[in-house]
Write an enzyme that holds these catalytic residues in place. Structure first.
Site, PDB file in Angstrom:
ATOM      1  N   ASP A 155      -7.980  -5.232  -0.185  1.00 19.00           N
ATOM      2  CA  ASP A 155      -8.437  -6.047  -1.315  1.00 19.00           C
ATOM      3  C   ASP A 155      -8.108  -7.521  -1.148  1.00 19.00           C
ATOM      4  O   ASP A 155      -8.642  -8.359  -1.858  1.00 19.00           O
ATOM      5  CB  ASP A 155      -7.821  -5.521  -2.618  1.00 19.00           C
ATOM      6  CG  ASP A 155      -8.494  -4.235  -3.055  1.00 19.00           C
ATOM      7  OD1 ASP A 155      -9.696  -4.108  -2.793  1.00 19.00           O
ATOM      8  OD2 ASP A 155      -7.830  -3.377  -3.647  1.00 19.00           O
ATOM      9  N   HIS A 211       0.850  -1.185   0.000  1.00 15.35           N
ATOM     10  CA  HIS A 211       0.000   0.000   0.000  1.00 15.35           C
ATOM     11  C   HIS A 211       0.881   1.228   0.000  1.00 15.35           C
ATOM     12  O   HIS A 211       1.937   1.236   0.624  1.00 15.35           O
ATOM     13  CB  HIS A 211      -0.916   0.012   1.229  1.00 15.35           C
ATOM     14  CG  HIS A 211      -2.080   0.921   1.060  1.00 15.35           C
ATOM     15  ND1 HIS A 211      -1.996   2.266   1.304  1.00 15.35           N
ATOM     16  CD2 HIS A 211      -3.332   0.675   0.615  1.00 15.35           C
ATOM     17  CE1 HIS A 211      -3.168   2.817   1.027  1.00 15.35           C
ATOM     18  NE2 HIS A 211      -3.991   1.880   0.607  1.00 15.35           N
TER      19      HIS A 211
HETATM   20  N1  ACO Z   1       4.172  -7.348  -5.083  1.00 13.56           N
HETATM   21  C1  ACO Z   1       5.509  -7.282  -5.301  1.00 13.56           C
HETATM   22  N2  ACO Z   1       6.259  -6.189  -5.084  1.00 13.56           N
HETATM   23  C2  ACO Z   1       5.634  -5.094  -4.628  1.00 13.56           C
HETATM   24  C3  ACO Z   1       4.245  -5.089  -4.350  1.00 13.56           C
HETATM   25  C4  ACO Z   1       3.515  -6.272  -4.594  1.00 13.56           C
HETATM   26  N3  ACO Z   1       2.206  -6.329  -4.369  1.00 13.56           N
HETATM   27  N4  ACO Z   1       3.906  -3.858  -3.915  1.00 13.56           N
HETATM   28  C5  ACO Z   1       5.026  -3.126  -3.902  1.00 13.56           C
HETATM   29  N5  ACO Z   1       6.078  -3.869  -4.312  1.00 13.56           N
HETATM   30  C6  ACO Z   1       7.481  -3.462  -4.361  1.00 13.56           C
HETATM   31  C7  ACO Z   1       7.735  -2.434  -5.440  1.00 13.56           C
HETATM   32  O1  ACO Z   1       8.026  -3.065  -6.677  1.00 13.56           O
HETATM   33  C8  ACO Z   1       8.914  -1.698  -4.857  1.00 13.56           C
HETATM   34  O2  ACO Z   1      10.054  -2.521  -5.024  1.00 13.56           O
HETATM   35  P1  ACO Z   1      11.544  -1.854  -5.198  1.00 13.56           P
HETATM   36  O3  ACO Z   1      11.753  -0.987  -4.005  1.00 13.56           O
HETATM   37  O4  ACO Z   1      12.465  -3.021  -5.276  1.00 13.56           O
HETATM   38  O5  ACO Z   1      11.472  -1.071  -6.477  1.00 13.56           O
HETATM   39  C9  ACO Z   1       8.622  -1.676  -3.368  1.00 13.56           C
HETATM   40  O6  ACO Z   1       7.782  -2.815  -3.146  1.00 13.56           O
HETATM   41  C10 ACO Z   1       7.979  -0.443  -2.830  1.00 13.56           C
HETATM   42  O7  ACO Z   1       6.741  -0.254  -3.441  1.00 13.56           O
HETATM   43  P2  ACO Z   1       5.849   0.972  -2.972  1.00 13.56           P
HETATM   44  O8  ACO Z   1       6.643   2.223  -3.104  1.00 13.56           O
HETATM   45  O9  ACO Z   1       5.235   0.699  -1.652  1.00 13.56           O
HETATM   46  O10 ACO Z   1       4.724   0.879  -3.995  1.00 13.56           O
HETATM   47  P3  ACO Z   1       3.690   2.013  -4.406  1.00 13.56           P
HETATM   48  O11 ACO Z   1       3.351   2.872  -3.270  1.00 13.56           O
HETATM   49  O12 ACO Z   1       4.233   2.682  -5.621  1.00 13.56           O
HETATM   50  O13 ACO Z   1       2.452   1.131  -4.851  1.00 13.56           O
HETATM   51  C11 ACO Z   1       0.640  -0.360  -4.666  1.00 13.56           C
HETATM   52  C12 ACO Z   1       1.458   0.723  -3.956  1.00 13.56           C
HETATM   53  C13 ACO Z   1       0.185   0.158  -6.034  1.00 13.56           C
HETATM   54  C14 ACO Z   1      -0.599  -0.649  -3.834  1.00 13.56           C
HETATM   55  C15 ACO Z   1       1.535  -1.616  -4.799  1.00 13.56           C
HETATM   56  O14 ACO Z   1       1.889  -2.091  -3.534  1.00 13.56           O
HETATM   57  C16 ACO Z   1       0.831  -2.708  -5.610  1.00 13.56           C
HETATM   58  O15 ACO Z   1       0.884  -2.681  -6.827  1.00 13.56           O
HETATM   59  N6  ACO Z   1       0.152  -3.696  -4.933  1.00 13.56           N
HETATM   60  C17 ACO Z   1      -0.563  -4.738  -5.635  1.00 13.56           C
HETATM   61  C18 ACO Z   1      -1.909  -4.238  -6.141  1.00 13.56           C
HETATM   62  C19 ACO Z   1      -2.892  -4.030  -5.025  1.00 13.56           C
HETATM   63  O16 ACO Z   1      -3.101  -4.882  -4.174  1.00 13.56           O
HETATM   64  N7  ACO Z   1      -3.552  -2.859  -5.068  1.00 13.56           N
HETATM   65  C20 ACO Z   1      -4.573  -2.493  -4.088  1.00 13.56           C
HETATM   66  C21 ACO Z   1      -4.073  -1.410  -3.188  1.00 13.56           C
HETATM   67  S1  ACO Z   1      -5.237  -1.026  -1.951  1.00 13.56           S
HETATM   68  C22 ACO Z   1      -6.377  -0.093  -2.738  1.00 13.56           C
HETATM   69  O17 ACO Z   1      -6.201   0.516  -3.723  1.00 13.56           O
HETATM   70  C23 ACO Z   1      -7.650  -0.078  -2.100  1.00 13.56           C
END
Ligand code: ACO
Length: 428
Positions: free
Chosen positions: A363, A306
């Protein structure tokens, strides 16, 4: 008032620091470009506050979520969705008389124009219900037009808001009935908000649907948990689109489209599809996790991570408890629950996910609850949209109530070609 000092090209600038009621602090850069000629760059807006807001407070490190000061845990346990709608839009929990009047307005607004009902015939039965929902919500501006005037908020806002909150569930239920080729079921005036939705979804002339209080309660909880989440992707979209002064319906339609994406509200559908893949296709949990870690593709483990929560998502915690209650109560045998628990455990013990503070988000468990209620997978983002409606409306209203009002318009750093002359066709 404290200040931040910015040193730039031998000059020093003083920038005001603003502080919120929960001691969140920001450097106010609204005069930065005029003062310095510089803008800020923050792709993905991870460090950018787009507004001051008194609606929802989140502390992502501590896993806190409050609407208008009330903890989400208390609202989910003791409140109802319609009360939460009122709270978000008007700032206070309704008194008994206000609650009754608000509920009556919702009931009055639950039907959709009969001409609009015919729109459903034009959609193929395979249409994704989010596409139908956004189209129909935008179409409300045709059937219930209004003009934005100075006294809009005092005269028309209540009608628009209740119309949207009420009609979205009718549109959602009709889109489901259309997809399965069954007749529409009209709303019933003696049912409450969530019961009425379940009735329109599942009742049929040949098999009347019994509304179980536990399912009605679980639906209330789900909608309350989704009701607002400050400046997320879809809410920021509603604000940005609304800042052009386009009508409320079209602003909300844009929010629905933003919500649909798998990184946002579309994730709940993808979570269940992923769990089903693991069950049916024999793709192992480990394989999914490795794919999610591999940076050569964009695949993410749906339901984890998140932008704001870096400890746990309080909504996921509440939903996990409700999942267990519902599944035990109805003796539902749901193999996906076991897979979900196994996946959650594996993620919570994996260095990659631990280091990045990736926890289950709302989710992850919402899909399992919807499934236990009998709601089909492609309707999950629609359920999210029904829940988020009061938040979008409240944020839209707050933005329009703010003085001075400004259209949203970010800037950019241009990285394209510098000036060059046009080349005639025969010389290219
Ligand atoms: N699976 C694998 N890797 C992940 C995931 C994941 N679900 N989420 C984040 N990461 C990784 C990123 O690739 C990044 O890696 P790096 O540092 O090696 O480049 C690191 O974790 C940090 O990511 P964040 O900065 O926290 O990600 P961001 O804030 O940009 O995105 C998001 C948040 C879009 C929710 C992301 O975690 C994601 O895509 N999750 C999966 C989709 C999901 O479940 N969405 C629902 C969110 S809740 C909602 O909208 C109600």
């Amino acid at each position: 008032m404290s200040e931040a000092i910015l040193n730039l090209e031998d000059k020093s600038y003083r920038l005001p620091v603003v502080e919120g009621t929960e001691k969140e602090r920001a450097i106010d850069i609204s005069a930065l470009r005029d003062m310095t000629g510089y803008i800020t760059l923050d792709t993905g807006y991870q460090n950018t506050g787009s507004c001051m807001s008194s609606i929802t407070y989140i502390d992502g490190e501590k896993g806190i979520l409050r609407y208008r000061g009330y903890p989400i845990e208390q609202l989910a346990e003791r409140g109802s969705f319609t009360e939460t709608c009122f709270l978000l839009m008007y700032g206070e929990l309704p008194k008994d008389e206000e609650r009754k009047a608000f509920s009556a307005k919702l009931t009055e607004s639950s039907m959709i124009h009969e001409d609009m009902v015919r729109f459903f015939d034009g959609f193929p039965s395979t249409a994704h219900p989010m596409a139908i929902l956004s189209t129909m919500v935008n179409a409300l501006s045709v059937y219930y037009p209004y003009f934005y005037t100075d006294d809009f908020m005092s005269q028309t806002f209540d009608t628009m808001a209740t119309r949207l909150i009420s009609k979205i569930r009718t549109i959602a239920a009709y889109s489901y009935k259309h997809s399965i080729g069954k007749p529409f079921v009209y709303p019933k005036h003696d049912l409450r908000y969530c019961g009425n939705f379940l009735h329109m979804m599942f009742d049929s002339p040949v098999k009347p649907y019994e509304i179980h209080p536990e399912i009605e309660k679980a639906l209330n909880v789900l909608l309350i948990l989704h009701a607002d989440h400050e400046q997320n992707c879809s809410t920021s979209t509603v604000r940005l689109v609304g800042s052009s002064m386009v009508n409320l319906y079209s602003s909300i339609c844009a929010g629905i489209c933003a919500l649909w994406g798998p990184l946002h509200g579309g994730a709940n559908q993808h979570v269940i599809e992923m769990l089903e893949d693991i069950k049916d296709e024999g793709v192992s949990i480990r394989e999914y996790m490795e794919r999610a870690k591999d940076k050569s593709n964009k695949f993410k483990l749906f339901g984890f991570g998140h932008r704001v929560y870096k400890n746990y998502d309080p909504r996921a915690k509440i939903l996990k408890e409700h999942c267990t209650v519902l599944i035990n109560k109805f003796g539902i045998r749901e193999p996906l629950i076991d897979i979900a628990l196994e996946l959650e455990d594996a993620v919570l013990h994996d260095d990659y996910f631990v280091e990045r503070k990736l926890y289950p988000n709302i989710d992850f468990y919402s899909g399992i609850l919807y499934r236990a209620m009998g709601i089909p997978t492609d309707m999950y983002p629609v359920m999210f949209a029904i829940g988020r409606m009061p938040g979008w409306i409240a944020q839209w209203k707050e933005m329009h109530d703010t003085v001075p009002f400004k259209i949203g318009r970010p800037r950019q750093i241009y990285t394209g070609k510098t000036l060059r002359d046009y080349v005639d066709m025969d010389r290219r």
